[in-house]
Design a protein around this motif. Structure first.
Motif, short mmCIF file in Angstrom:
data_model
loop_
_atom_site.label_atom_id
_atom_site.label_comp_id
_atom_site.label_asym_id
_atom_site.label_seq_id
_atom_site.Cartn_x
_atom_site.Cartn_y
_atom_site.Cartn_z
N ARG A 1 11.58 72.53 -61.56
CA ARG A 1 10.31 72.09 -60.98
C ARG A 1 10.46 71.77 -59.50
N ALA A 2 11.54 71.08 -59.16
CA ALA A 2 11.77 70.76 -57.75
C ALA A 2 11.96 72.03 -56.92
N GLY A 3 12.66 73.02 -57.50
CA GLY A 3 12.85 74.28 -56.81
C GLY A 3 11.54 75.02 -56.56
N GLN A 4 10.63 74.95 -57.53
CA GLN A 4 9.33 75.60 -57.37
C GLN A 4 8.54 74.97 -56.23
N LEU A 5 8.53 73.63 -56.20
CA LEU A 5 7.80 72.95 -55.13
C LEU A 5 8.45 73.20 -53.77
N ARG A 6 9.77 73.20 -53.75
CA ARG A 6 10.46 73.43 -52.48
C ARG A 6 10.22 74.85 -51.99
N HIS A 7 10.18 75.79 -52.90
CA HIS A 7 9.88 77.18 -52.51
C HIS A 7 8.52 77.26 -51.82
N ALA A 8 7.55 76.52 -52.34
CA ALA A 8 6.22 76.50 -51.72
C ALA A 8 6.29 75.88 -50.32
N PHE A 9 7.05 74.79 -50.18
CA PHE A 9 7.22 74.17 -48.87
C PHE A 9 7.87 75.13 -47.88
N ASP A 10 8.81 75.94 -48.34
CA ASP A 10 9.60 76.79 -47.44
C ASP A 10 8.90 78.09 -47.07
N TRP A 11 7.88 78.49 -47.82
CA TRP A 11 7.33 79.83 -47.66
C TRP A 11 6.86 80.10 -46.23
N LEU A 12 6.11 79.21 -45.64
CA LEU A 12 5.58 79.44 -44.30
C LEU A 12 6.61 79.23 -43.20
N PRO A 13 7.29 78.08 -43.14
CA PRO A 13 8.22 77.88 -42.00
C PRO A 13 9.38 78.87 -41.95
N VAL A 14 9.86 79.33 -43.12
CA VAL A 14 10.98 80.27 -43.06
C VAL A 14 10.53 81.60 -42.47
N ARG A 15 9.29 81.98 -42.68
CA ARG A 15 8.78 83.21 -42.09
C ARG A 15 8.51 83.05 -40.59
N LEU B 1 13.22 64.38 -50.01
CA LEU B 1 13.44 63.83 -51.35
C LEU B 1 13.40 64.93 -52.40
N LEU B 2 12.54 65.91 -52.19
CA LEU B 2 12.48 67.05 -53.10
C LEU B 2 13.78 67.84 -53.05
N ALA B 3 14.32 68.03 -51.84
CA ALA B 3 15.59 68.74 -51.71
C ALA B 3 16.73 67.97 -52.38
N LEU B 4 16.73 66.66 -52.23
CA LEU B 4 17.76 65.85 -52.88
C LEU B 4 17.66 65.95 -54.40
N ALA B 5 16.43 65.94 -54.91
CA ALA B 5 16.24 66.06 -56.35
C ALA B 5 16.76 67.40 -56.86
N GLN B 6 16.47 68.47 -56.13
CA GLN B 6 16.93 69.79 -56.56
C GLN B 6 18.44 69.90 -56.50
N GLU B 7 19.06 69.31 -55.49
CA GLU B 7 20.50 69.46 -55.29
C GLU B 7 21.33 68.56 -56.20
N HIS B 8 20.78 67.41 -56.58
CA HIS B 8 21.60 66.42 -57.28
C HIS B 8 21.17 66.16 -58.72
N SER B 9 20.04 66.65 -59.12
CA SER B 9 19.61 66.40 -60.50
C SER B 9 20.51 67.12 -61.49
N GLN B 10 20.71 66.50 -62.65
CA GLN B 10 21.49 67.10 -63.72
C GLN B 10 20.59 67.56 -64.87
N ASN B 11 19.29 67.49 -64.64
CA ASN B 11 18.31 67.93 -65.63
C ASN B 11 17.79 69.31 -65.23
#
Length: 278
Positions: free
Chosen positions: A182-196, A166-176
């Motif tokens: 904000r969604a990008g910041q949270l998603r970056h935190a989610f991605d930090w460990l698994p991407v490494r 849902l966070l990814a959908l918000a970042q990709e489709h929001s027009q605000n």
């Protein structure tokens, strides 16, 4: 149960059309656009994210708490499976690359640029840059569509992966812009460990020395994006040569896909061992 659900998810994904029927985001996206343009909430992106992400996740968590003691948790298993399938990435990654591959194989750079813009939303100033961006697209989409989802599901369960999608959908489709940030910041935190962890997996199933050189300076960096890191590590692990028109360029995409498949097998093997040890 987590490992069983992940195995079932692959079977359902390969041999049924459930994913296409289940991944219908229209209603949620309408609520997103309604709230982000609301006079009361339009300038409060955190509240919009809370309503659209935290509340559905809380409802799912409550449902699982109620179902878990019933029938030794068997009633919760289909809920887990449905959430995993829903949380996978949207679209057919390989199918979406098909027209680009055909055009690039023919050496028709103009057609390749057209289909890349039409199907993948990728623009580039040159043919070499175009192929590099498509390679990065393949790696990033495979990561965010599959690897991030199965990692967080195995580690923390369905509530977290629903929040991630849902966070990814918000970042990709929001027009605000504020909400996207904000969604990008949270998603970056989610991605930090698994991407490494995926980059480390590339080192084990690909060119270890090349990936080590990439990871040496970026391992603990918070500033590099997940897409940039996975692109660097993937191309290094697969020893991708300089971009070339024709079949050689298409073979680089096949090489990256083979690398991703080997990494997926490694992850599932690790999940299996972990499940046996618990």
């Amino acid at each position: 149960m987590s490992f069983v659900v992940l195995l079932l998810a692959i079977v359902v994904e390969k041999f049924s059309g459930l994913r296409q029927r289940l991944q219908r985001d229209g209603g949620w996206l309408r609520e997103l656009h309604k709230l982000e343009t609301s006079p009361r909430l339009g300038n409060k992106p955190w509240w919009v994210l809370f309503i659209l992400i935290a509340l559905p996740a809380a409802v799912l968590g409550l449902l699982l708490v109620v179902l878990h003691p019933v029938a030794y948790g068997l009633l919760a298993l289909p809920i887990h499976l449905l959430v995993v399938i829903y949380s996978l990435g949207r679209g057919d990654l390989l199918g979406g690359l098909g027209p680009f591959r055909d055009a690039w194989r023919r050496g028709d750079l103009q057609a390749a640029a057209h289909v890349a813009e039409r199907d993948l939303s990728i623009n580039a100033d040159s043919g070499e840059q175009l192929l590099e961006r498509v390679q990065g697209h393949l790696l990033w989409q495979a990561y965010q569509s599959f690897f991030a989802v199965i990692f967080w599901y195995f580690l923390l369960g369905p509530v977290v992966i629903l929040s991630y999608r849902l966070l990814a959908l918000a970042q990709e489709h929001s027009q605000n812009p504020a909400l996207v940030e904000r969604a990008g910041q949270l998603r970056h935190a989610f991605d930090w460990l698994p991407v490494r962890l995926l980059a480390a997996s590339f080192a084990l199933v690909g060119n270890f020395a090349a990936v080590s050189r990439v990871m040496l300076h970026e391992l603990l960096s918070w500033d590099i994006s997940a897409a940039q890191l996975i692109n660097k590590a993937g191309c290094a692990a697969a020893e991708i040569p300089a971009p070339q028109a024709g079949p050689e360029g298409v073979s680089s995409l096949d090489t990256l896909w083979a690398l991703l498949l080997r990494a997926a097998v490694l992850w599932y093997a690790c999940f299996a061992v972990w499940a046996l040890l618990l």
